[in-house]
Design a protein around this motif. Structure first.
Motif, short mmCIF file in Angstrom:
data_model
loop_
_atom_site.label_atom_id
_atom_site.label_comp_id
_atom_site.label_asym_id
_atom_site.label_seq_id
_atom_site.Cartn_x
_atom_site.Cartn_y
_atom_site.Cartn_z
N TYR A 1 0.84 -1.48 0.07
CA TYR A 1 -0.01 -0.02 0.07
C TYR A 1 0.87 1.29 -0.18
O TYR A 1 0.62 2.22 -0.72
CB TYR A 1 -0.89 0.10 1.15
N LEU A 2 2.01 1.30 0.88
CA LEU A 2 2.84 2.41 0.84
C LEU A 2 3.40 2.69 -0.44
O LEU A 2 3.50 3.75 -0.92
CB LEU A 2 3.69 2.29 2.02
N LEU A 3 3.90 1.48 -1.05
CA LEU A 3 4.81 1.71 -2.39
C LEU A 3 3.58 2.39 -3.37
O LEU A 3 4.02 3.01 -4.04
CB LEU A 3 5.24 0.41 -2.65
N ASN A 4 2.55 2.04 -3.16
CA ASN A 4 1.25 2.17 -4.15
C ASN A 4 1.04 3.91 -4.13
O ASN A 4 1.09 4.42 -5.02
CB ASN A 4 0.15 1.36 -4.08
N LEU A 5 0.99 3.96 -2.75
CA LEU A 5 0.56 5.60 -2.50
C LEU A 5 1.67 6.55 -3.07
O LEU A 5 1.34 7.63 -3.68
CB LEU A 5 0.47 5.65 -0.95
N VAL A 6 2.96 6.01 -2.52
CA VAL A 6 4.18 6.92 -3.03
C VAL A 6 4.33 6.91 -4.32
O VAL A 6 4.42 7.89 -5.22
CB VAL A 6 5.36 6.32 -2.27
N ALA A 7 3.87 5.81 -5.28
CA ALA A 7 3.81 5.88 -6.75
C ALA A 7 2.89 6.89 -7.08
O ALA A 7 3.24 7.72 -7.87
CB ALA A 7 3.63 4.58 -7.10
N LEU A 8 1.59 7.04 -6.60
CA LEU A 8 0.66 7.90 -6.84
C LEU A 8 1.11 9.43 -6.91
O LEU A 8 0.84 10.28 -7.46
CB LEU A 8 -0.67 7.41 -6.31
N MET A 9 1.58 9.50 -5.61
CA MET A 9 2.24 10.85 -4.94
C MET A 9 3.22 11.41 -6.01
O MET A 9 3.05 12.47 -6.41
CB MET A 9 2.36 10.79 -3.58
N VAL A 10 4.11 10.47 -6.26
CA VAL A 10 5.27 10.95 -7.06
C VAL A 10 4.79 11.14 -8.55
O VAL A 10 5.16 12.23 -9.14
CB VAL A 10 6.40 10.03 -6.72
N LEU A 11 4.53 10.25 -9.15
CA LEU A 11 4.22 9.78 -10.59
C LEU A 11 2.90 10.90 -10.94
O LEU A 11 3.02 11.30 -12.21
CB LEU A 11 4.23 8.52 -10.85
N VAL A 12 1.90 11.00 -10.12
CA VAL A 12 0.73 11.58 -10.58
C VAL A 12 0.78 12.94 -10.21
O VAL A 12 0.74 13.81 -11.08
CB VAL A 12 -0.62 10.90 -10.13
N ASP A 13 0.96 13.19 -8.80
CA ASP A 13 0.91 14.44 -8.10
C ASP A 13 1.75 15.50 -8.54
O ASP A 13 1.75 16.54 -8.90
CB ASP A 13 0.64 14.48 -6.73
N ARG A 14 3.21 14.87 -8.57
CA ARG A 14 4.34 15.58 -9.03
C ARG A 14 4.69 15.68 -10.22
O ARG A 14 5.19 16.76 -10.89
CB ARG A 14 5.51 15.46 -8.10
N MET A 15 4.47 14.48 -11.15
CA MET A 15 4.97 14.59 -12.62
C MET A 15 4.07 14.51 -13.42
O MET A 15 4.46 14.84 -14.51
CB MET A 15 5.83 13.12 -12.51
N GLY A 16 2.78 14.54 -12.95
CA GLY A 16 1.54 14.79 -13.91
C GLY A 16 1.35 13.50 -14.67
O GLY A 16 0.75 13.84 -15.79
N HIS A 17 1.67 12.25 -14.46
CA HIS A 17 1.42 11.30 -15.44
C HIS A 17 -0.07 10.82 -15.01
O HIS A 17 -0.57 11.10 -13.80
CB HIS A 17 2.25 10.08 -15.28
N PRO A 18 -0.70 10.36 -15.97
CA PRO A 18 -2.11 9.79 -15.79
C PRO A 18 -2.27 8.81 -14.63
O PRO A 18 -1.61 7.88 -14.70
CB PRO A 18 -2.66 9.28 -17.28
N HIS A 19 -3.24 8.96 -13.73
CA HIS A 19 -3.42 8.03 -12.56
C HIS A 19 -3.76 6.65 -13.07
O HIS A 19 -3.47 5.71 -12.41
CB HIS A 19 -4.44 8.64 -11.60
N GLN A 20 -4.63 6.72 -13.96
CA GLN A 20 -4.96 5.25 -14.76
C GLN A 20 -3.85 4.32 -14.82
O GLN A 20 -3.74 3.49 -14.57
CB GLN A 20 -6.12 5.53 -15.88
N LEU A 21 -2.81 4.90 -15.86
CA LEU A 21 -1.63 4.24 -16.15
C LEU A 21 -0.93 4.04 -14.96
O LEU A 21 -0.38 2.61 -14.72
CB LEU A 21 -0.68 5.25 -17.06
#
Length: 140
Positions: free
Chosen positions: A83-103
């Motif tokens: 869960y923590l790895l998943n949450l960090v991935a969303l925070m970094v890759l979506v929130d900070r880097m702007g990648h689509p959350h679906q991907l």
């Protein structure tokens, strides 16, 4: 354990995981489409997935005959790390880097599935250790 037995475990684990993740990913897409924030949707569905898959993986995927309590604690700890790895991935890759959350969420599911298989095989549902003999006499 033989490679054949490990392959059988992986196929059963993948079947449980695939069925669970298809349903939960569709629920994720539905929730986020209705305005539920991505990390909240992932969090709620992640908890549901942990509970949903424990019994199937314990009894069918790994055919673990050990006690439920200790295995469930290890299972929850494994999924907490995931869960923590998943949450960090969303925070970094979506929130900070702007990648689509679906991907990002789709890729996270695959990466975490492999990591969690390894944790379950070697730690959560590890084979029970052979009890030591308590005989006081000489051993042959």
């Amino acid at each position: 354990m033989s490679a054949q037995a490990t392959l059988g475990q992986f196929v059963r684990y993948a079947t449980v995981g695939l069925a669970s993740n298809v349903v939960l990913y569709l629920a994720y897409l539905a929730l986020t489409a209705t305005g539920v924030e991505a990390k909240l949707a992932m969090s709620v569905l992640y908890l549901l997935g942990v509970v949903q898959t424990f019994v199937f993986n314990k009894r069918w995927s790994f055919r673990h005959g050990g006690m439920h309590g200790p295995a469930f604690v290890r299972y929850c700890l494994s999924y907490a790390a995931g869960y923590l790895l998943n949450l960090v991935a969303l925070m970094v890759l979506v929130d900070r880097m702007g990648h689509p959350h679906q991907l990002v969420q789709g890729v996270s599911i695959v990466v975490l599935a492999i990591l969690l298989f390894l944790l379950q095989k070697f730690w959560v549902f590890r084979p029970n250790s052979v009890p030591h003999s308590h005989s006081t006499g000489p051993q042959p």
